[in-house]
Design an enzyme around this catalytic site. Structure first.
Site, mmCIF file in Angstrom:
data_model
loop_
_atom_site.group_PDB
_atom_site.id
_atom_site.type_symbol
_atom_site.label_atom_id
_atom_site.label_comp_id
_atom_site.label_asym_id
_atom_site.label_seq_id
_atom_site.Cartn_x
_atom_site.Cartn_y
_atom_site.Cartn_z
ATOM 1 N N ASN A 1 50.172 51.989 -11.061
ATOM 2 C CA ASN A 1 50.751 53.128 -10.335
ATOM 3 C C ASN A 1 49.854 54.358 -10.447
ATOM 4 O O ASN A 1 49.477 54.962 -9.441
ATOM 5 C CB ASN A 1 52.160 53.418 -10.894
ATOM 6 C CG ASN A 1 52.745 54.698 -10.313
ATOM 7 O OD1 ASN A 1 52.294 55.800 -10.634
ATOM 8 N ND2 ASN A 1 53.718 54.580 -9.440
ATOM 9 N N LYS B 1 62.849 58.583 -25.502
ATOM 10 C CA LYS B 1 62.150 57.386 -25.008
ATOM 11 C C LYS B 1 62.970 56.173 -25.414
ATOM 12 O O LYS B 1 63.737 56.223 -26.377
ATOM 13 C CB LYS B 1 60.746 57.290 -25.629
ATOM 14 C CG LYS B 1 59.781 56.450 -24.820
ATOM 15 C CD LYS B 1 59.191 57.228 -23.661
ATOM 16 C CE LYS B 1 58.247 56.395 -22.828
ATOM 17 N NZ LYS B 1 57.506 57.212 -21.851
ATOM 18 N N GLY C 1 46.592 54.773 -11.885
ATOM 19 C CA GLY C 1 45.175 54.599 -11.565
ATOM 20 C C GLY C 1 44.907 54.426 -10.086
ATOM 21 O O GLY C 1 44.005 55.073 -9.526
ATOM 22 N N TYR D 1 44.486 50.109 -12.895
ATOM 23 C CA TYR D 1 44.639 50.230 -11.441
ATOM 24 C C TYR D 1 46.086 49.924 -11.074
ATOM 25 O O TYR D 1 46.382 49.169 -10.166
ATOM 26 C CB TYR D 1 43.653 49.283 -10.723
ATOM 27 C CG TYR D 1 43.374 49.682 -9.289
ATOM 28 C CD1 TYR D 1 42.711 50.874 -8.996
ATOM 29 C CD2 TYR D 1 43.768 48.877 -8.234
ATOM 30 C CE1 TYR D 1 42.459 51.242 -7.696
ATOM 31 C CE2 TYR D 1 43.515 49.237 -6.926
ATOM 32 C CZ TYR D 1 42.864 50.431 -6.662
ATOM 33 O OH TYR D 1 42.608 50.800 -5.358
HETATM 34 P P1 NAD Z 1 51.106 50.079 -14.515
HETATM 35 O O1 NAD Z 1 51.787 49.007 -15.280
HETATM 36 O O2 NAD Z 1 51.459 50.307 -13.089
HETATM 37 O O3 NAD Z 1 49.488 49.882 -14.574
HETATM 38 C C1 NAD Z 1 48.824 49.695 -15.783
HETATM 39 C C2 NAD Z 1 47.367 49.332 -15.478
HETATM 40 O O4 NAD Z 1 46.670 49.253 -16.717
HETATM 41 C C3 NAD Z 1 47.188 47.976 -14.801
HETATM 42 O O5 NAD Z 1 46.116 48.050 -13.870
HETATM 43 C C4 NAD Z 1 46.799 47.059 -15.955
HETATM 44 O O6 NAD Z 1 46.009 45.937 -15.541
HETATM 45 C C5 NAD Z 1 45.973 48.006 -16.788
HETATM 46 N N1 NAD Z 1 45.881 47.585 -18.188
HETATM 47 C C6 NAD Z 1 46.867 47.132 -18.989
HETATM 48 N N2 NAD Z 1 46.368 46.806 -20.195
HETATM 49 C C7 NAD Z 1 45.046 47.092 -20.144
HETATM 50 C C8 NAD Z 1 43.978 46.959 -21.059
HETATM 51 N N3 NAD Z 1 44.171 46.460 -22.280
HETATM 52 N N4 NAD Z 1 42.730 47.363 -20.662
HETATM 53 C C9 NAD Z 1 42.531 47.840 -19.425
HETATM 54 N N5 NAD Z 1 43.485 47.964 -18.505
HETATM 55 C C10 NAD Z 1 44.729 47.588 -18.871
HETATM 56 O O7 NAD Z 1 51.360 51.404 -15.382
HETATM 57 P P2 NAD Z 1 51.293 52.922 -14.895
HETATM 58 O O8 NAD Z 1 52.668 53.350 -14.474
HETATM 59 O O9 NAD Z 1 50.141 53.125 -13.980
HETATM 60 O O10 NAD Z 1 51.033 53.652 -16.295
HETATM 61 C C11 NAD Z 1 49.740 53.685 -16.873
HETATM 62 C C12 NAD Z 1 49.759 54.641 -18.054
HETATM 63 O O11 NAD Z 1 50.166 55.929 -17.589
HETATM 64 C C13 NAD Z 1 50.749 54.276 -19.183
HETATM 65 O O12 NAD Z 1 50.177 54.695 -20.412
HETATM 66 C C14 NAD Z 1 51.970 55.135 -18.896
HETATM 67 O O13 NAD Z 1 52.740 55.401 -20.060
HETATM 68 C C15 NAD Z 1 51.278 56.387 -18.364
HETATM 69 N N6 NAD Z 1 52.147 57.214 -17.529
HETATM 70 C C16 NAD Z 1 52.688 56.724 -16.370
HETATM 71 C C17 NAD Z 1 53.500 57.537 -15.593
HETATM 72 C C18 NAD Z 1 54.063 57.053 -14.295
HETATM 73 O O14 NAD Z 1 54.726 57.868 -13.599
HETATM 74 N N7 NAD Z 1 53.849 55.821 -13.889
HETATM 75 C C19 NAD Z 1 53.787 58.854 -16.014
HETATM 76 C C20 NAD Z 1 53.215 59.331 -17.192
HETATM 77 C C21 NAD Z 1 52.389 58.496 -17.945
#
Ligand code: NAD
Length: 419
Positions: free
Chosen positions: A224, A109, A226, A222
């Site tokens: 990527n 990471k 969500g 909400y």
């Molecule tokens: P993103 O940045 O696209 O979306 C994050 C969402 O979380 C946004 O809607 C944001 O408003 C919300 N958020 C941020 N802080 C918050 C809080 N304090 N309370 C409530 N909502 C909050 O990120 P993503 O890519 O959707 O990733 C979300 C999670 O999934 C992360 O923990 C990431 O490590 C994990 N993840 C993502 C992927 C991927 O392929 N994108 C893969 C594995 C794990």
């Protein structure tokens, strides 16, 4: 993500999760000890010229936890709360995640402590290119392959790939995953994490005897993950009753409309205030009356303070580390099925693996081929974890760790690292 002096660091949590399972396994003490530490870690400080002409110094990290099963794999995070301890924890979780779904990767990471929301595109590009140069002796398509994470995206991956390729004097698309499609990105990568998560929810619902199209769903985040989970589950006929983001949230007993939430997000920066909905806080969402709770935002959201009030039958962890170990115990005692992050959100790294394979072969697959292979890996992995949980009488997280630690320990032993 925030850590302070009184709060246990993400790395302490990762170690506790590891120790709890490793203590019960018959593995070589040397291997057991080695897996508590990153194999390699680098901290860099580097200057970036800002738009106003000043020079700002940023701190960045790249940690390779383990490479017994293959090159290191894991995203790069840009966030003000990034710390060395957090990156170490995330790299360890990547080792387990890759092993749970059987990918030939170790865990790694990276991150830079910065606030990209307050930086221009030019500043983010200069930061990315300089950081890539600083870690270019560490990363490599056969040694350690970064990808996107929180606040990094396909454009950032394109800049990393271009910087590395320019230094090597040739096109090296396999240096990073999550690239834009025209630069060797994989079809289906953008939806991969959500697709994998939905496959896990579908398999878990079968196990619990709940028809998929009857499920009432609550989603935190909400972005990527969500928004794609909401859209896929809505398509399966599930009712999305609650959604929150960093600014607020929405509730509708009759079911939320994904298109209306997406429009509201685009126009206002939040789903809060979507017409025809009531407002919902993040705290209320965790305790909402629903069948499936999907934390898809940040760490430490389900804690000992609120775990007892969770009403969902199932929690599918889209985010990394959303449930603390204390909360995990409370949920297990209540009979809530928690599909752990190392399995539930592994669809993302799985399609990143497909992207890397396509880059190395220079031969590209259709979206159907990607979806079919993802379906097989996720379904098989869910079945292995569930089977182990039943055999050992544990929850799914302990079962996933059990499988992953044994696979990594076996690879280390076969390589003759610790005898
Ligand atoms: P993103 O940045 O696209 O979306 C994050 C969402 O979380 C946004 O809607 C944001 O408003 C919300 N958020 C941020 N802080 C918050 C809080 N304090 N309370 C409530 N909502 C909050 O990120 P993503 O890519 O959707 O990733 C979300 C999670 O999934 C992360 O923990 C990431 O490590 C994990 N993840 C993502 C992927 C991927 O392929 N994108 C893969 C594995 C794990």
């Amino acid at each position: 993500m925030k850590e302070n002096a009184c709060q246990e660091s993400a790395y302490d949590v990762a170690l506790r999760q590891y120790d709890a399972v490793a203590d019960k396994l018959d593995i070589d003490p040397g291997i057991r000890e080695m897996l508590r530490h990153p194999r390699f870690a680098v901290e860099v400080a580097f200057p970036v010229k800002m738009d106003d002409g000043t020079v700002k110094v940023f701190k960045g990290y790249r940690v390779i936890h383990n490479t017994a099963r293959g090159p290191g794999k894991g995203g790069i995070r840009y966030h003000p709360d990034v710390t060395f301890e957090e990156v170490k924890a995330l790299s360890m979780w990547m080792t387990w995640k890759c092993a749970v779904v059987g990918l030939p990767f170790g865990g790694a990471k990276g991150g830079v402590t910065c606030n990209p929301l307050e930086m221009s595109q030019g500043e983010i590009e200069r930061l990315t290119r300089r950081f890539t140069t600083e870690i270019s002796d560490v990363i490599g398509p056969a040694t350690d392959i970064p990808g996107p994470d929180v606040f990094t995206n396909p454009q950032v991956m394109a800049w990393m790939m271009d910087t590395y390729s320019t230094q090597k004097g040739r096109f090296v698309p396999g240096i990073v995953t999550g690239k834009p499609i025209p630069l060797g990105g994989s079809l289906g990568r953008a939806q991969a994490t959500a697709r994998g998560l939905v496959i896990c929810i579908r398999e878990a619902a079968k196990e619990l005897g709940l028809p998929l199209n009857s499920l009432r769903i609550a989603v935190q985040g909400y972005g990527n993950v969500g928004s794609n989970v909401v859209s896929i589950l809505n398509g399966y006929g599930c009712k999305i009753v609650g959604v929150t983001d960093v600014m607020g949230g929405v509730f509708c007993e009759a079911g939320l409309d994904p298109a209306a939430m997406t429009t509201q997000l685009r126009e206002t920066g939040s789903v809060e205030g979507t017409p025809g909905t009531d407002s919902l806080s993040n705290a209320e969402l965790i305790e909402l009356d629903c069948d499936v709770l999907v934390p898809a935002a940040i760490e430490n959201q389900i804690t000992k303070a609120n775990a007892g009030k969770v009403k969902a039958r199932m929690i599918a962890e889209g985010a990394n580390g959303p449930t603390t170990p204390e909360a995990d115990e409370i949920l297990s005692d209540k009979g809530v099925m928690v599909i752990p992050d190392v399995l539930a959100n592994a669809g993302g790294v799985t399609v990143s693996y497909f992207e890397w394979v396509q880059n190395l072969m220079n031969f590209y697959w259709t979206e159907e081929e990607v979806a079919e292979r993802l379906e097989r890996i996720m379904t098989d992995s869910f079945a292995s974890v569930l089977g182990t949980a039943k055999e050992k009488g544990t929850n799914l997280r302990a079962a996933a760790y059990n499988l992953a630690i044994l696979r990594v320990a076996e690879a280390m032993k076969l390589r003759g690292v610790c005898r």
